[in-house]
Design a protein around this motif. Sequence first.
Motif, PDB file in Angstrom:
ATOM      1  N   LEU A  61       0.819  -1.203   0.000  1.00 12.20           N
ATOM      2  CA  LEU A  61       0.000   0.000   0.000  1.00 12.20           C
ATOM      3  C   LEU A  61       0.856   1.258   0.000  1.00 12.20           C
ATOM      4  CD1 LEU A  61      -2.533  -1.098   2.748  1.00 12.20           C
ATOM      5  CD2 LEU A  61      -2.855  -1.213   0.277  1.00 12.20           C
ATOM      6  N   GLN A  62       0.401   2.237  -0.767  1.00 11.67           N
ATOM      7  CA  GLN A  62       1.017   3.552  -0.713  1.00 11.67           C
ATOM      8  C   GLN A  62       0.433   4.282   0.492  1.00 11.67           C
ATOM      9  OE1 GLN A  62      -0.026   5.170  -4.525  1.00 11.67           O
ATOM     10  NE2 GLN A  62       1.627   4.083  -5.580  1.00 11.67           N
ATOM     11  N   MET A  63       1.103   5.328   0.936  1.00  8.90           N
ATOM     12  CA  MET A  63       0.694   6.021   2.160  1.00  8.90           C
ATOM     13  C   MET A  63      -0.749   6.523   2.082  1.00  8.90           C
ATOM     14  SD  MET A  63       1.787   6.403   5.168  1.00  8.90           S
ATOM     15  CE  MET A  63       3.509   6.043   4.994  1.00  8.90           C
ATOM     16  N   LYS A  64      -1.199   6.979   0.925  1.00 12.28           N
ATOM     17  CA  LYS A  64      -2.591   7.440   0.804  1.00 12.28           C
ATOM     18  C   LYS A  64      -3.560   6.281   1.033  1.00 12.28           C
ATOM     19  CE  LYS A  64      -6.001   9.732  -2.086  1.00 12.28           C
ATOM     20  NZ  LYS A  64      -6.991   9.361  -1.118  1.00 12.28           N
ATOM     21  N   GLN A  65      -3.225   5.112   0.513  1.00 12.96           N
ATOM     22  CA  GLN A  65      -4.080   3.943   0.716  1.00 12.96           C
ATOM     23  C   GLN A  65      -4.091   3.525   2.186  1.00 12.96           C
ATOM     24  OE1 GLN A  65      -1.792   1.770  -2.265  1.00 12.96           O
ATOM     25  NE2 GLN A  65      -3.721   1.294  -3.321  1.00 12.96           N
ATOM     26  N   VAL A  66      -2.943   3.596   2.820  1.00 10.14           N
ATOM     27  CA  VAL A  66      -2.868   3.278   4.248  1.00 10.14           C
ATOM     28  C   VAL A  66      -3.711   4.277   5.037  1.00 10.14           C
ATOM     29  CG1 VAL A  66      -1.342   3.101   6.260  1.00 10.14           C
ATOM     30  CG2 VAL A  66      -0.592   2.204   4.039  1.00 10.14           C
ATOM     31  N   ALA A  67      -3.579   5.552   4.720  1.00  9.14           N
ATOM     32  CA  ALA A  67      -4.343   6.598   5.410  1.00  9.14           C
ATOM     33  C   ALA A  67      -5.841   6.360   5.256  1.00  9.14           C
ATOM     34  CB  ALA A  67      -3.953   7.975   4.869  1.00  9.14           C
ATOM     35  N   ASP A  68      -6.275   6.019   4.055  1.00 15.73           N
ATOM     36  CA  ASP A  68      -7.698   5.734   3.826  1.00 15.73           C
ATOM     37  C   ASP A  68      -8.147   4.529   4.650  1.00 15.73           C
ATOM     38  OD1 ASP A  68      -7.846   7.865   2.070  1.00 15.73           O
ATOM     39  OD2 ASP A  68      -7.782   6.611   0.263  1.00 15.73           O
ATOM     40  N   ALA A  69      -7.301   3.506   4.724  1.00 13.56           N
ATOM     41  CA  ALA A  69      -7.659   2.283   5.435  1.00 13.56           C
ATOM     42  C   ALA A  69      -7.779   2.493   6.939  1.00 13.56           C
ATOM     43  CB  ALA A  69      -6.637   1.185   5.137  1.00 13.56           C
ATOM     44  N   VAL A  70      -6.975   3.387   7.495  1.00 12.83           N
ATOM     45  CA  VAL A  70      -7.034   3.640   8.944  1.00 12.83           C
ATOM     46  C   VAL A  70      -7.818   4.911   9.281  1.00 12.83           C
ATOM     47  CG1 VAL A  70      -4.960   2.318   9.477  1.00 12.83           C
ATOM     48  CG2 VAL A  70      -4.753   4.758   9.024  1.00 12.83           C
ATOM     49  N   VAL A  71      -8.400   5.530   8.275  1.00 10.73           N
ATOM     50  CA  VAL A  71      -9.262   6.704   8.418  1.00 10.73           C
ATOM     51  C   VAL A  71      -8.541   7.844   9.132  1.00 10.73           C
ATOM     52  CG1 VAL A  71     -11.601   7.489   8.965  1.00 10.73           C
ATOM     53  CG2 VAL A  71     -11.188   5.058   8.611  1.00 10.73           C
ATOM     54  N   LEU A  72      -7.371   8.187   8.579  1.00  8.76           N
ATOM     55  CA  LEU A  72      -6.593   9.326   9.061  1.00  8.76           C
ATOM     56  C   LEU A  72      -6.131  10.129   7.855  1.00  8.76           C
ATOM     57  CD1 LEU A  72      -4.243   7.660  11.720  1.00  8.76           C
ATOM     58  CD2 LEU A  72      -6.122   9.236  12.184  1.00  8.76           C
ATOM     59  N   SER A  73      -5.710  11.357   8.089  1.00 11.33           N
ATOM     60  CA  SER A  73      -5.107  12.138   7.019  1.00 11.33           C
ATOM     61  C   SER A  73      -3.739  11.531   6.704  1.00 11.33           C
ATOM     62  CB  SER A  73      -4.936  13.595   7.448  1.00 11.33           C
ATOM     63  OG  SER A  73      -3.959  13.676   8.477  1.00 11.33           O
ATOM     64  N   GLN A  74      -3.198  11.880   5.537  1.00 10.18           N
ATOM     65  CA  GLN A  74      -1.880  11.366   5.177  1.00 10.18           C
ATOM     66  C   GLN A  74      -0.817  11.836   6.166  1.00 10.18           C
ATOM     67  OE1 GLN A  74      -2.285  11.804   0.532  1.00 10.18           O
ATOM     68  NE2 GLN A  74      -0.391  10.735   1.042  1.00 10.18           N
ATOM     69  N   SER A  75      -0.906  13.088   6.599  1.00 12.34           N
ATOM     70  CA  SER A  75       0.105  13.593   7.533  1.00 12.34           C
ATOM     71  C   SER A  75       0.000  12.892   8.885  1.00 12.34           C
ATOM     72  CB  SER A  75       0.004  15.109   7.684  1.00 12.34           C
ATOM     73  OG  SER A  75      -1.255  15.478   8.191  1.00 12.34           O
ATOM     74  N   ALA A  76      -1.218  12.662   9.366  1.00  9.33           N
ATOM     75  CA  ALA A  76      -1.388  11.952  10.642  1.00  9.33           C
ATOM     76  C   ALA A  76      -0.900  10.511  10.518  1.00  9.33           C
ATOM     77  CB  ALA A  76      -2.841  11.993  11.090  1.00  9.33           C
ATOM     78  N   THR A  77      -1.148   9.903   9.365  1.00 10.49           N
ATOM     79  CA  THR A  77      -0.687   8.532   9.143  1.00 10.49           C
ATOM     80  C   THR A  77       0.830   8.473   9.120  1.00 10.49           C
ATOM     81  OG1 THR A  77      -2.701   8.030   7.911  1.00 10.49           O
ATOM     82  CG2 THR A  77      -0.836   6.546   7.587  1.00 10.49           C
ATOM     83  N   THR A  78       1.458   9.441   8.467  1.00  7.65           N
ATOM     84  CA  THR A  78       2.921   9.486   8.420  1.00  7.65           C
ATOM     85  C   THR A  78       3.495   9.635   9.826  1.00  7.65           C
ATOM     86  OG1 THR A  78       2.902  10.393   6.179  1.00  7.65           O
ATOM     87  CG2 THR A  78       4.902  10.741   7.471  1.00  7.65           C
ATOM     88  N   ARG A  79       2.888  10.483  10.653  1.00 11.18           N
ATOM     89  CA  ARG A  79       3.354  10.645  12.038  1.00 11.18           C
ATOM     90  C   ARG A  79       3.178   9.339  12.826  1.00 11.18           C
ATOM     91  NH1 ARG A  79       0.700  15.544  11.263  1.00 11.18           N
ATOM     92  NH2 ARG A  79      -1.104  14.869  12.480  1.00 11.18           N
ATOM     93  N   LEU A  80       2.059   8.660  12.599  1.00  6.57           N
ATOM     94  CA  LEU A  80       1.803   7.398  13.274  1.00  6.57           C
ATOM     95  C   LEU A  80       2.819   6.336  12.844  1.00  6.57           C
ATOM     96  CD1 LEU A  80      -0.022   5.791  15.180  1.00  6.57           C
ATOM     97  CD2 LEU A  80      -1.547   5.385  13.241  1.00  6.57           C
TER      98      LEU A  80
END
Length: 152
Positions: A61-80
Motif C-alpha cells: 500500500l502507498q501512504m494514501k491507501q494506508v491513510a484511507d484504510a485507517v481513516v486518518l489524514s496522510q500527515s497523521a498517518t505518516t506521524r503514526l
Amino acid sequence: MTATDPALTALAQGWCALSLLHGRIEAHLERALQAKHDLSVREYSLLDVLSRQHDGEGGHLQMKQVADAVVLSQSATTRLVTRLEDRGLLARYLCPTDRRGIYTNVSEAGLKLLEEARPTNDAALREALDEAARNPELAPLVRVVESLNVPA
C-alpha cells in the motif's frame, strides 16, 4: 423539507446512534489495548492493515491507501508510522520499481505484538457490542454490525 421534517429528524437520530455506538466501541477498545499492550486503537489498526500486505501484484500500500484504510489524514498517518517505526514495530523501504515510492512493512516485533493484541481487540469488541446490544437505541445497529460479512 424543513429542519423539523420528521424524515430529517429520524436521519439525525440515526446518525447520533451510529456515532454513539462507534464512540463507545472505540473507547472500550482503546482502554483494553492501552492497558494490556501499550497500543492505541489507531496503532493497532495500522499494524493490522500493514500486516495484510503481500509481495504479489498490488500487495503493498502507498501512504494514501494506508491513510484511507485507517481513516486518518496522510500527515497523521505518516506521524503514526514514524512513532511505530521508532518503537521498532515498522520498517520503511524504497519501492524497488519506483524509487520515489516508500513502503512500510510490519517488523517481526510488530507482528508479535499484533498477534498478542488481536485476542484483546476481539474480546474488547465483543464486550462493547454486547454492552451496546442492551441499549434499545443501539441494539438494531449492533445486529447490523454482527450480520456484516465484509472481507478485510
